[in-house]
Scaffold this active site. Structure first.
Site, PDB file in Angstrom:
ATOM      1  N   LEU A  59       1.069  -1.195   0.322  1.00 33.23           N
ATOM      2  CA  LEU A  59      -0.206  -0.036   0.643  1.00 33.23           C
ATOM      3  C   LEU A  59       0.776   1.303  -0.193  1.00 33.23           C
ATOM      4  O   LEU A  59       0.498   2.322  -0.254  1.00 33.23           O
ATOM      5  CB  LEU A  59      -1.025   0.473   1.213  1.00 33.23           C
ATOM      6  CG  LEU A  59      -1.921  -1.262   1.091  1.00 33.23           C
ATOM      7  CD1 LEU A  59      -2.758  -1.513   2.318  1.00 33.23           C
ATOM      8  CD2 LEU A  59      -2.599  -1.041  -0.019  1.00 33.23           C
ATOM      9  N   CYS A  60       2.345   1.270  -0.238  1.00 34.97           N
ATOM     10  CA  CYS A  60       2.915   2.313  -0.515  1.00 34.97           C
ATOM     11  C   CYS A  60       2.671   2.917  -1.602  1.00 34.97           C
ATOM     12  O   CYS A  60       3.117   2.550  -2.895  1.00 34.97           O
ATOM     13  CB  CYS A  60       4.192   1.679   0.046  1.00 34.97           C
ATOM     14  SG  CYS A  60       4.658   2.123   2.029  1.00 34.97           S
ATOM     15  N   HIS A  61       3.492   3.938  -1.589  1.00 35.85           N
ATOM     16  CA  HIS A  61       2.976   4.947  -2.863  1.00 35.85           C
ATOM     17  C   HIS A  61       4.602   4.642  -3.457  1.00 35.85           C
ATOM     18  O   HIS A  61       5.330   5.257  -2.954  1.00 35.85           O
ATOM     19  CB  HIS A  61       2.608   6.550  -2.546  1.00 35.85           C
ATOM     20  CG  HIS A  61       0.969   6.447  -1.559  1.00 35.85           C
ATOM     21  ND1 HIS A  61       0.399   6.459  -1.067  1.00 35.85           N
ATOM     22  CD2 HIS A  61       0.077   7.128  -2.837  1.00 35.85           C
ATOM     23  CE1 HIS A  61      -0.122   6.694  -0.329  1.00 35.85           C
ATOM     24  NE2 HIS A  61      -1.066   6.925  -1.823  1.00 35.85           N
ATOM     25  N   MET A 107       8.300   4.357   5.682  1.00 38.42           N
ATOM     26  CA  MET A 107       8.632   3.154   4.835  1.00 38.42           C
ATOM     27  C   MET A 107      10.144   2.941   3.956  1.00 38.42           C
ATOM     28  O   MET A 107      10.682   2.172   3.681  1.00 38.42           O
ATOM     29  CB  MET A 107       7.602   2.668   4.014  1.00 38.42           C
ATOM     30  CG  MET A 107       6.741   2.393   5.053  1.00 38.42           C
ATOM     31  SD  MET A 107       6.530   1.175   6.533  1.00 38.42           S
ATOM     32  CE  MET A 107       7.459   0.176   5.352  1.00 38.42           C
ATOM     33  N   GLU A 108      10.607   3.956   3.192  1.00 40.41           N
ATOM     34  CA  GLU A 108      11.295   4.127   2.203  1.00 40.41           C
ATOM     35  C   GLU A 108      12.470   3.635   3.475  1.00 40.41           C
ATOM     36  O   GLU A 108      14.064   2.710   2.767  1.00 40.41           O
ATOM     37  CB  GLU A 108      11.587   5.139   1.335  1.00 40.41           C
ATOM     38  CG  GLU A 108      10.290   5.293   0.248  1.00 40.41           C
ATOM     39  CD  GLU A 108       8.805   5.333   0.560  1.00 40.41           C
ATOM     40  OE1 GLU A 108       8.396   4.624  -0.415  1.00 40.41           O
ATOM     41  OE2 GLU A 108       8.455   5.726   1.923  1.00 40.41           O
ATOM     42  N   ASP A 147      23.291 -11.688   3.544  1.00 45.88           N
ATOM     43  CA  ASP A 147      24.186 -12.760   2.260  1.00 45.88           C
ATOM     44  C   ASP A 147      25.292 -12.709   2.082  1.00 45.88           C
ATOM     45  O   ASP A 147      25.859 -14.025   1.965  1.00 45.88           O
ATOM     46  CB  ASP A 147      23.102 -11.994   1.608  1.00 45.88           C
ATOM     47  CG  ASP A 147      23.049 -13.123   0.462  1.00 45.88           C
ATOM     48  OD1 ASP A 147      23.401 -13.655   0.062  1.00 45.88           O
ATOM     49  OD2 ASP A 147      23.345 -12.000  -0.929  1.00 45.88           O
TER      50      ASP A 147
END
Length: 159
Positions: free
Chosen positions: A75-77, A113-114, A128
């Site tokens: 739901l992020c733009h 969120m970014e 990793d």
């Protein structure tokens, strides 16, 4: 209590309509940690890791992740980021790497969120690249440090 913005009155998930919001400068900072054995951290610091420069790879991965957050989090733009910074710091006294990210834009929605995605993916990239020499590394905590801009006001974590 504040309402959940991604849930409508019918209880369904939806993308928030930001079309009526004003454009403001918005910035967010986040951090993540990767705990590891001293020998693993030493390989990163002295550059003897067989996969190459762990920090450079993690930095690029974090930047790329911030730019792709809207593809990863449903739901992020999609955002036109104007700054993404990923800082990595070896902390030998704690046998860990600290990652701090900063994202900025002028827009109608925040960049929390970014910043969190950049920190998370940088940490995952370190894991990793180092898993061949140590599989029991621990990622976390990952958290938002600050956010500014927007109508919900500023936020700063208590440290």
């Amino acid at each position: 209590m504040t309402q959940l913005t991604h849930i409508n009155t019918a209880g369904e998930a939806h993308m928030v309509d930001v079309s009526a919001k004003n454009e403001t400068v918005r910035e967010a900072r986040a951090e993540a940690f990767v705990d590891m054995q001293a020998a693993t951290l030493a390989m990163i610091i002295d550059g003897s890791h067989h996969k190459g420069d762990v920090f450079a790879t993690a930095r690029i991965a974090g930047i790329q992740a911030a730019k792709k957050t809207w593809e990863l989090i449903p739901l992020c733009h999609p955002l036109l980021l104007t700054k993404v910074e990923v800082k990595l710091e070896a902390q030998p006294e704690h046998n860990r790497v600290r990652i701090e990210t900063c994202c900025r834009l002028t827009g109608k929605t925040g960049v929390e969120m970014e910043a969190l995605t950049a920190a998370s993916v940088a940490a995952l990239t370190i894991y990793d690249m180092c898993k061949a020499v140590q599989k029991d590394m621990v990622i976390g905590p990952v958290r938002l440090l600050t956010k500014s801009g927007g109508k919900s006001g500023d936020f700063k974590v208590d440290i």
